[in-house]
Design a protein around this motif. Sequence first.
Motif, PDB file in Angstrom:
ATOM      1  N   SER A  91       0.829  -1.204   0.000  1.00  0.00           N
ATOM      2  CA  SER A  91       0.000   0.000   0.000  1.00  0.00           C
ATOM      3  C   SER A  91       0.866   1.257   0.000  1.00  0.00           C
ATOM      4  N   ASN A  92       1.931   1.242   0.813  1.00  0.00           N
ATOM      5  CA  ASN A  92       2.834   2.391   0.843  1.00  0.00           C
ATOM      6  C   ASN A  92       3.481   2.616  -0.517  1.00  0.00           C
ATOM      7  N   LEU A  93       3.940   1.542  -1.151  1.00  0.00           N
ATOM      8  CA  LEU A  93       4.589   1.674  -2.454  1.00  0.00           C
ATOM      9  C   LEU A  93       3.602   2.129  -3.532  1.00  0.00           C
ATOM     10  N   ALA A  94       2.374   1.651  -3.444  1.00  0.00           N
ATOM     11  CA  ALA A  94       1.365   2.035  -4.433  1.00  0.00           C
ATOM     12  C   ALA A  94       1.022   3.518  -4.348  1.00  0.00           C
ATOM     13  N   ASN A  95       1.125   4.086  -3.156  1.00  0.00           N
ATOM     14  CA  ASN A  95       0.771   5.491  -2.958  1.00  0.00           C
ATOM     15  C   ASN A  95       1.975   6.426  -2.884  1.00  0.00           C
ATOM     16  N   ALA A  96       3.168   5.906  -3.147  1.00  0.00           N
ATOM     17  CA  ALA A  96       4.396   6.688  -2.983  1.00  0.00           C
ATOM     18  C   ALA A  96       4.445   7.926  -3.866  1.00  0.00           C
ATOM     19  N   ASN A  97       3.853   7.875  -5.030  1.00  0.00           N
ATOM     20  CA  ASN A  97       3.927   9.001  -5.965  1.00  0.00           C
ATOM     21  C   ASN A  97       2.618   9.765  -6.089  1.00  0.00           C
ATOM     22  N   SER A  98       1.705   9.551  -5.162  1.00  0.00           N
ATOM     23  CA  SER A  98       0.446  10.285  -5.216  1.00  0.00           C
ATOM     24  C   SER A  98       0.675  11.742  -4.812  1.00  0.00           C
ATOM     25  N   VAL A  99      -0.203  12.606  -5.276  1.00  0.00           N
ATOM     26  CA  VAL A  99      -0.077  14.045  -5.030  1.00  0.00           C
ATOM     27  C   VAL A  99      -1.392  14.553  -4.473  1.00  0.00           C
ATOM     28  N   SER A 100      -1.292  15.539  -3.595  1.00  0.00           N
ATOM     29  CA  SER A 100      -2.475  16.117  -2.985  1.00  0.00           C
ATOM     30  C   SER A 100      -2.314  17.631  -2.902  1.00  0.00           C
ATOM     31  N   SER A 101      -3.435  18.312  -2.710  1.00  0.00           N
ATOM     32  CA  SER A 101      -3.389  19.774  -2.619  1.00  0.00           C
ATOM     33  C   SER A 101      -3.374  20.290  -1.185  1.00  0.00           C
ATOM     34  N   SER A 102      -3.475  19.368  -0.208  1.00  0.00           N
ATOM     35  CA  SER A 102      -3.396  19.787   1.192  1.00  0.00           C
ATOM     36  C   SER A 102      -2.753  18.681   2.020  1.00  0.00           C
ATOM     37  N   SER A 103      -2.189  19.062   3.138  1.00  0.00           N
ATOM     38  CA  SER A 103      -1.513  18.062   3.976  1.00  0.00           C
ATOM     39  C   SER A 103      -2.510  17.102   4.618  1.00  0.00           C
ATOM     40  N   GLY A 104      -3.730  17.534   4.820  1.00  0.00           N
ATOM     41  CA  GLY A 104      -4.745  16.673   5.432  1.00  0.00           C
ATOM     42  C   GLY A 104      -5.202  15.549   4.530  1.00  0.00           C
ATOM     43  N   GLU A 105      -5.109  15.731   3.223  1.00  0.00           N
ATOM     44  CA  GLU A 105      -5.555  14.725   2.267  1.00  0.00           C
ATOM     45  C   GLU A 105      -4.425  13.818   1.799  1.00  0.00           C
ATOM     46  N   THR A 106      -3.199  14.127   2.164  1.00  0.00           N
ATOM     47  CA  THR A 106      -2.046  13.399   1.661  1.00  0.00           C
ATOM     48  C   THR A 106      -1.891  12.054   2.353  1.00  0.00           C
ATOM     49  N   TYR A 107      -1.565  11.063   1.560  1.00  0.00           N
ATOM     50  CA  TYR A 107      -1.315   9.714   2.088  1.00  0.00           C
ATOM     51  C   TYR A 107      -0.092   9.743   3.001  1.00  0.00           C
ATOM     52  N   ARG A 108      -0.182   9.055   4.104  1.00  0.00           N
ATOM     53  CA  ARG A 108       0.942   8.925   5.034  1.00  0.00           C
ATOM     54  C   ARG A 108       1.345   7.456   5.122  1.00  0.00           C
ATOM     55  N   ALA A 109       2.645   7.219   5.168  1.00  0.00           N
ATOM     56  CA  ALA A 109       3.148   5.849   5.253  1.00  0.00           C
ATOM     57  C   ALA A 109       2.567   5.146   6.473  1.00  0.00           C
ATOM     58  N   ARG A 110       2.261   3.889   6.316  1.00  0.00           N
ATOM     59  CA  ARG A 110       1.684   3.093   7.396  1.00  0.00           C
ATOM     60  C   ARG A 110       2.615   1.933   7.731  1.00  0.00           C
ATOM     61  N   HIS A 111       2.643   1.581   9.024  1.00  0.00           N
ATOM     62  CA  HIS A 111       3.496   0.490   9.486  1.00  0.00           C
ATOM     63  C   HIS A 111       2.751  -0.328  10.535  1.00  0.00           C
ATOM     64  N   PRO A 112       2.833  -1.667  10.439  1.00  0.00           N
ATOM     65  CA  PRO A 112       2.189  -2.501  11.457  1.00  0.00           C
ATOM     66  C   PRO A 112       3.011  -2.534  12.740  1.00  0.00           C
ATOM     67  N   ILE A 113       2.323  -2.701  13.858  1.00  0.00           N
ATOM     68  CA  ILE A 113       2.958  -2.829  15.166  1.00  0.00           C
ATOM     69  C   ILE A 113       2.744  -4.271  15.627  1.00  0.00           C
ATOM     70  N   PHE A 114       3.841  -4.966  15.879  1.00  0.00           N
ATOM     71  CA  PHE A 114       3.786  -6.362  16.308  1.00  0.00           C
ATOM     72  C   PHE A 114       4.042  -6.463  17.807  1.00  0.00           C
ATOM     73  N   ALA A 115       3.488  -7.512  18.413  1.00  0.00           N
ATOM     74  CA  ALA A 115       3.741  -7.792  19.823  1.00  0.00           C
ATOM     75  C   ALA A 115       3.768  -9.295  20.017  1.00  0.00           C
ATOM     76  N   PRO A 116       4.686  -9.791  20.839  1.00  0.00           N
ATOM     77  CA  PRO A 116       4.697 -11.233  21.121  1.00  0.00           C
ATOM     78  C   PRO A 116       3.508 -11.605  21.996  1.00  0.00           C
ATOM     79  N   GLN A 117       2.990 -12.772  21.802  1.00  0.00           N
ATOM     80  CA  GLN A 117       1.880 -13.264  22.617  1.00  0.00           C
ATOM     81  C   GLN A 117       2.444 -14.004  23.813  1.00  0.00           C
TER      82      GLN A 117
END
Length: 148
Positions: free
Chosen positions: A26-52
């Motif tokens: 998803s991050n790579l697919a949206n890497a070159n997207s463009v927006s007209s405001s900071s609120g609409e711009t895609y932000r990189a996402r990362h999963p958070i893991f935890a041991p069980q």
Amino acid sequence: MSLYTVMDIAGSAMSAQNVRLNTTASNLANANSVSSSSGETYRARHPIFAPQLDAALQSGPGKLSMRNSNGVGVEVLGIVESDKPLVMEYSPNHPMADDNGYIYKPNVNVMEEMANMMSASRSYQTNVQLADTSKQLLSRTLRMGQQS
């Protein structure tokens, strides 16, 4: 710890790495997207893991052993957006430019995402091999009881 527990742990790790791969894609697919405001711009996402660890630690501190442990897997706690600053580019002729002539691009670093994708892919592959080896060990164990 039984070999079935090993399969459960490998399965939870594969599931977590699948989430990581999807997030990276998803991050790579949206890497070159463009927006007209900071609120609409895609932000990189990362999963958070935890041991069980809960099930393994229920026996109390200092009492954890292979005999009473149910194994330790991994779970995805959630997906968070990166707080790195967005990329502002001055491009007054761009159709998406704001009133000041700036366009906003995501805070996705393509090189980091490619390294992340390779790491997740290798981790997934390792857990597949672990599950396959466990399956072979279980099969050989069952064959030991057969008479020739």
